[in-house]
Design a protein around this motif. Sequence first.
Motif, PDB file in Angstrom:
ATOM      1  N   SER A  33       0.833  -1.206   0.000  1.00  0.00           N
ATOM      2  CA  SER A  33       0.000   0.000   0.000  1.00  0.00           C
ATOM      3  C   SER A  33       0.866   1.253   0.000  1.00  0.00           C
ATOM      4  N   PRO A  34       0.659   2.181  -0.941  1.00  0.00           N
ATOM      5  CA  PRO A  34       1.372   3.459  -0.877  1.00  0.00           C
ATOM      6  C   PRO A  34       1.082   4.218   0.405  1.00  0.00           C
ATOM      7  N   LEU A  35      -0.105   4.039   0.980  1.00  0.00           N
ATOM      8  CA  LEU A  35      -0.443   4.703   2.233  1.00  0.00           C
ATOM      9  C   LEU A  35       0.441   4.213   3.372  1.00  0.00           C
ATOM     10  N   VAL A  36       0.660   2.910   3.440  1.00  0.00           N
ATOM     11  CA  VAL A  36       1.520   2.362   4.490  1.00  0.00           C
ATOM     12  C   VAL A  36       2.963   2.795   4.265  1.00  0.00           C
ATOM     13  N   GLN A  37       3.428   2.734   3.026  1.00  0.00           N
ATOM     14  CA  GLN A  37       4.784   3.201   2.742  1.00  0.00           C
ATOM     15  C   GLN A  37       4.957   4.653   3.178  1.00  0.00           C
ATOM     16  N   ALA A  38       3.993   5.490   2.832  1.00  0.00           N
ATOM     17  CA  ALA A  38       4.072   6.903   3.185  1.00  0.00           C
ATOM     18  C   ALA A  38       4.101   7.090   4.695  1.00  0.00           C
ATOM     19  N   ASP A  39       3.323   6.291   5.424  1.00  0.00           N
ATOM     20  CA  ASP A  39       3.260   6.453   6.867  1.00  0.00           C
ATOM     21  C   ASP A  39       4.580   6.069   7.524  1.00  0.00           C
ATOM     22  N   TYR A  40       5.218   5.011   7.051  1.00  0.00           N
ATOM     23  CA  TYR A  40       6.527   4.647   7.586  1.00  0.00           C
ATOM     24  C   TYR A  40       7.561   5.720   7.263  1.00  0.00           C
ATOM     25  N   LEU A  41       7.546   6.233   6.043  1.00  0.00           N
ATOM     26  CA  LEU A  41       8.507   7.263   5.669  1.00  0.00           C
ATOM     27  C   LEU A  41       8.241   8.560   6.420  1.00  0.00           C
ATOM     28  N   ARG A  42       6.977   8.867   6.640  1.00  0.00           N
ATOM     29  CA  ARG A  42       6.622  10.060   7.410  1.00  0.00           C
ATOM     30  C   ARG A  42       7.133   9.942   8.844  1.00  0.00           C
ATOM     31  N   ALA A  43       6.990   8.731   9.429  1.00  0.00           N
ATOM     32  CA  ALA A  43       7.486   8.528  10.780  1.00  0.00           C
ATOM     33  C   ALA A  43       9.012   8.629  10.831  1.00  0.00           C
ATOM     34  N   ALA A  44       9.690   8.118   9.801  1.00  0.00           N
ATOM     35  CA  ALA A  44      11.143   8.258   9.734  1.00  0.00           C
ATOM     36  C   ALA A  44      11.537   9.722   9.596  1.00  0.00           C
ATOM     37  N   ALA A  45      10.800  10.464   8.766  1.00  0.00           N
ATOM     38  CA  ALA A  45      11.092  11.887   8.589  1.00  0.00           C
ATOM     39  C   ALA A  45      10.914  12.648   9.892  1.00  0.00           C
ATOM     40  N   ALA A  46       9.911  12.273  10.687  1.00  0.00           N
ATOM     41  CA  ALA A  46       9.692  12.945  11.965  1.00  0.00           C
ATOM     42  C   ALA A  46      10.898  12.781  12.882  1.00  0.00           C
ATOM     43  N   GLN A  47      11.580  11.635  12.812  1.00  0.00           N
ATOM     44  CA  GLN A  47      12.791  11.428  13.620  1.00  0.00           C
ATOM     45  C   GLN A  47      13.914  12.366  13.210  1.00  0.00           C
ATOM     46  N   LEU A  48      13.854  12.842  11.968  1.00  0.00           N
ATOM     47  CA  LEU A  48      14.860  13.794  11.476  1.00  0.00           C
ATOM     48  C   LEU A  48      14.443  15.241  11.714  1.00  0.00           C
ATOM     49  N   GLY A  49      13.327  15.430  12.385  1.00  0.00           N
ATOM     50  CA  GLY A  49      12.856  16.773  12.668  1.00  0.00           C
ATOM     51  C   GLY A  49      12.038  17.398  11.558  1.00  0.00           C
ATOM     52  N   VAL A  50      11.606  16.604  10.599  1.00  0.00           N
ATOM     53  CA  VAL A  50      10.790  17.119   9.501  1.00  0.00           C
ATOM     54  C   VAL A  50       9.366  17.325   9.990  1.00  0.00           C
ATOM     55  N   ARG A  51       8.806  18.498   9.738  1.00  0.00           N
ATOM     56  CA  ARG A  51       7.462  18.785  10.215  1.00  0.00           C
ATOM     57  C   ARG A  51       6.488  19.195   9.105  1.00  0.00           C
ATOM     58  N   GLU A  52       6.864  20.084   8.233  1.00  0.00           N
ATOM     59  CA  GLU A  52       5.970  20.560   7.175  1.00  0.00           C
ATOM     60  C   GLU A  52       6.714  20.515   5.843  1.00  0.00           C
ATOM     61  N   PRO A  53       6.962  19.332   5.313  1.00  0.00           N
ATOM     62  CA  PRO A  53       7.812  19.217   4.117  1.00  0.00           C
ATOM     63  C   PRO A  53       7.056  19.434   2.820  1.00  0.00           C
TER      64      PRO A  53
END
Length: 327
Positions: A101-121
Amino acid sequence: MTRILMALACLLAACAPLADRRAARIEARNPPQGQFLEVAGTRIHAEVRGHGPDVVLLHGASGSARDMDDLARRLQDRYRVISFDRPGLGYSGDLGTAGLSPLVQADYLRAAAAQLGVREPIVLGHSYGGAVAMAWALIEPKTRGVVVVSGAVLPWEGGYDGVYGLAASPLAEATLQPLAAAFMPDWLLDHIIGTLFAPQPLPPDYAADTGAELALRPGPMRTNLRQLTHLKAYLWRMGPHYRELTLPIEIVQGSADRTIAPRVHAIPMTALPNVHLTLLPGVGHMAHHAAPEAVIAAIDRVARRGRVSPPATAQGASAAAHPRPGP
């Protein structure tokens, strides 16, 4: 006939160890260049460079973050650029059936981005990555905007899903895929990549510079074909929710794209008031390589247009469709 079948059985039995040894050599030639983040027990590989507003880059089918290296270098003087290996490809871990699912992929990548301090990309996706970029916007209301480059974002009639379904069938996974992983020659890989660049020529060092052979490893090959086979079904679910988004969406695509038809995926999206399309005359599927200036201009427009928070229904409609691995 019995001898032929026995010979084939012996060949297939030899394929797995041969493919594994070839995969080890490929990884030795193309080691990971970034860092690893853990999301719900799965490693996600990310490359980060530059300073400024955050731009997330998502590669297409069969690729890795290294396909985005040239674009990232062009952006890093004004943006902080985060390039991910999508789950199951490059050096990111596989999510199994959930990761189709692209939705699941996006959610995992979004969670990884949050660990890098990404908030409004600003989230950019090429080809299959375009679907993941749109999924990201559907599940994350603080997405600043989306740039889709030659992206598969709407369902299509007929086409490659049948071919991919055959290639991802249990029979093919037991026969054709091991053979390809063990024996596909470099010239054939170059030919396949060349069809993506056409009508532009294949840059002479593209395969080596981007580690294209990483896609020949058995695991990523299997995952990639499975993702492609199931993509259309998820686009049928996602497409109706695009109208709930009010954030800026830029689409950049070549008029000569033979992989993703502009009349199917790009032009119909312009019916949405927040979508701007840049159609590049005579450019093929690899628009971020053939016309990087147009892609950068689209990113800059999103940065200028800013973000309007989407209504709560946009997040709610998609969030219920998949598990959420992180914040």
